[in-house]
Design a protein around this motif. Structure first.
Motif, mmCIF file in Angstrom:
data_model
loop_
_atom_site.group_PDB
_atom_site.id
_atom_site.type_symbol
_atom_site.label_atom_id
_atom_site.label_comp_id
_atom_site.label_asym_id
_atom_site.label_seq_id
_atom_site.Cartn_x
_atom_site.Cartn_y
_atom_site.Cartn_z
ATOM 1 N N PHE A 1 -3.208 8.184 5.938
ATOM 2 C CA PHE A 1 -4.332 7.239 5.914
ATOM 3 C C PHE A 1 -3.847 5.812 5.691
ATOM 4 O O PHE A 1 -4.312 4.870 6.337
ATOM 5 N N ALA A 2 -2.898 5.641 4.781
ATOM 6 C CA ALA A 2 -2.364 4.306 4.490
ATOM 7 C C ALA A 2 -1.624 3.732 5.703
ATOM 8 O O ALA A 2 -1.744 2.535 6.002
ATOM 9 N N ILE A 3 -0.895 4.579 6.408
ATOM 10 C CA ILE A 3 -0.182 4.142 7.621
ATOM 11 C C ILE A 3 -1.189 3.733 8.689
ATOM 12 O O ILE A 3 -1.031 2.690 9.324
ATOM 13 N N GLU A 4 -2.232 4.531 8.873
ATOM 14 C CA GLU A 4 -3.260 4.192 9.867
ATOM 15 C C GLU A 4 -3.902 2.846 9.541
ATOM 16 O O GLU A 4 -4.099 2.017 10.428
ATOM 17 N N GLU A 5 -4.199 2.636 8.277
ATOM 18 C CA GLU A 5 -4.835 1.380 7.869
ATOM 19 C C GLU A 5 -3.879 0.205 8.032
ATOM 20 O O GLU A 5 -4.261 -0.852 8.539
ATOM 21 N N GLU A 6 -2.638 0.371 7.628
ATOM 22 C CA GLU A 6 -1.650 -0.710 7.697
ATOM 23 C C GLU A 6 -1.409 -1.179 9.126
ATOM 24 O O GLU A 6 -1.294 -2.367 9.392
ATOM 25 N N ILE B 1 -3.800 2.037 13.596
ATOM 26 C CA ILE B 1 -3.511 3.056 14.607
ATOM 27 C C ILE B 1 -4.202 4.351 14.209
ATOM 28 O O ILE B 1 -4.648 4.512 13.074
ATOM 29 N N GLN B 2 -4.278 5.276 15.157
ATOM 30 C CA GLN B 2 -4.782 6.621 14.899
ATOM 31 C C GLN B 2 -3.599 7.583 14.994
ATOM 32 O O GLN B 2 -2.976 7.695 16.046
ATOM 33 N N VAL B 3 -3.295 8.237 13.921
ATOM 34 C CA VAL B 3 -2.189 9.187 13.891
ATOM 35 C C VAL B 3 -2.716 10.561 14.303
ATOM 36 O O VAL B 3 -3.647 11.070 13.683
ATOM 37 N N GLU C 1 1.460 16.602 16.742
ATOM 38 C CA GLU C 1 2.357 15.814 17.589
ATOM 39 C C GLU C 1 3.106 14.776 16.762
ATOM 40 O O GLU C 1 4.073 14.191 17.227
ATOM 41 N N PHE C 2 2.649 14.532 15.562
ATOM 42 C CA PHE C 2 3.224 13.511 14.682
ATOM 43 C C PHE C 2 4.295 14.166 13.814
ATOM 44 O O PHE C 2 3.992 14.980 12.949
ATOM 45 N N ASP C 3 5.558 13.831 14.064
ATOM 46 C CA ASP C 3 6.691 14.469 13.393
ATOM 47 C C ASP C 3 6.823 13.945 11.959
ATOM 48 O O ASP C 3 7.025 12.757 11.747
ATOM 49 N N ILE C 4 6.705 14.858 10.999
ATOM 50 C CA ILE C 4 6.834 14.478 9.588
ATOM 51 C C ILE C 4 8.062 15.123 8.947
ATOM 52 O O ILE C 4 8.134 15.257 7.735
ATOM 53 N N SER C 5 9.043 15.502 9.762
ATOM 54 C CA SER C 5 10.196 16.232 9.248
ATOM 55 C C SER C 5 11.108 15.380 8.371
ATOM 56 O O SER C 5 11.829 15.918 7.536
ATOM 57 N N SER C 6 11.094 14.068 8.551
ATOM 58 C CA SER C 6 11.907 13.173 7.729
ATOM 59 C C SER C 6 11.293 11.780 7.744
ATOM 60 O O SER C 6 10.413 11.487 8.559
ATOM 61 N N VAL C 7 11.769 10.937 6.858
ATOM 62 C CA VAL C 7 11.301 9.548 6.839
ATOM 63 C C VAL C 7 11.616 8.888 8.180
ATOM 64 O O VAL C 7 10.776 8.196 8.756
ATOM 65 N N ALA C 8 12.806 9.145 8.719
ATOM 66 C CA ALA C 8 13.192 8.555 10.013
ATOM 67 C C ALA C 8 12.246 9.006 11.123
ATOM 68 O O ALA C 8 11.859 8.206 11.985
ATOM 69 N N ALA C 9 11.853 10.280 11.115
ATOM 70 C CA ALA C 9 10.941 10.798 12.139
ATOM 71 C C ALA C 9 9.571 10.128 12.028
ATOM 72 O O ALA C 9 8.960 9.780 13.052
ATOM 73 N N ILE C 10 9.103 9.925 10.804
ATOM 74 C CA ILE C 10 7.816 9.260 10.601
ATOM 75 C C ILE C 10 7.883 7.826 11.095
ATOM 76 O O ILE C 10 6.995 7.359 11.809
ATOM 77 N N VAL C 11 8.956 7.119 10.741
ATOM 78 C CA VAL C 11 9.130 5.728 11.202
ATOM 79 C C VAL C 11 9.138 5.694 12.729
ATOM 80 O O VAL C 11 8.458 4.866 13.346
#
Length: 88
Positions: free
Chosen positions: A45-50, A53-55, A66-76
């Motif tokens: 939610f914080a990423i979407e607001e910042e 975008i719609q995740v 479809e949104f990869d949360i496997s690591s910080v790098a993947a999220i970035v």
């Protein structure tokens, strides 16, 4: 100077984990950092607001997202892709 997508995402994740951004490593998973499923949803939610975008994320089935949360790098990387797609 404005923060990069990477810096902003790391800041959001660090806030959620109650850590300093310097404590976050790109190779870490959210579990490594101590973020549980509720913290994950709050981070999304914080990423979407910042980034305005719609995740595409299913909190009930994160492995099916479809949104990869496997690591910080993947999220970035995923956020950078969504931000770029929004600008085009």
């Amino acid at each position: 100077m404005t923060d990069s997508v990477k810096d902003k995402v790391i800041r959001i994740i660090a806030e959620q984990a109650m850590l300093e951004p310097s404590d976050i490593e790109m190779t870490q998973s959210l579990q490594d950092i101590g973020i549980d499923s509720l913290g994950l949803v709050e981070s999304i939610f914080a990423i979407e607001e910042e980034f305005d975008i719609q995740v595409p994320f299913n909190a009930n089935e994160p492995e099916a997202s479809e949104f990869d949360i496997s690591s910080v790098a993947a999220i970035v990387g995923a956020v950078e892709g969504l931000v770029a797609a929004q600008k085009s």
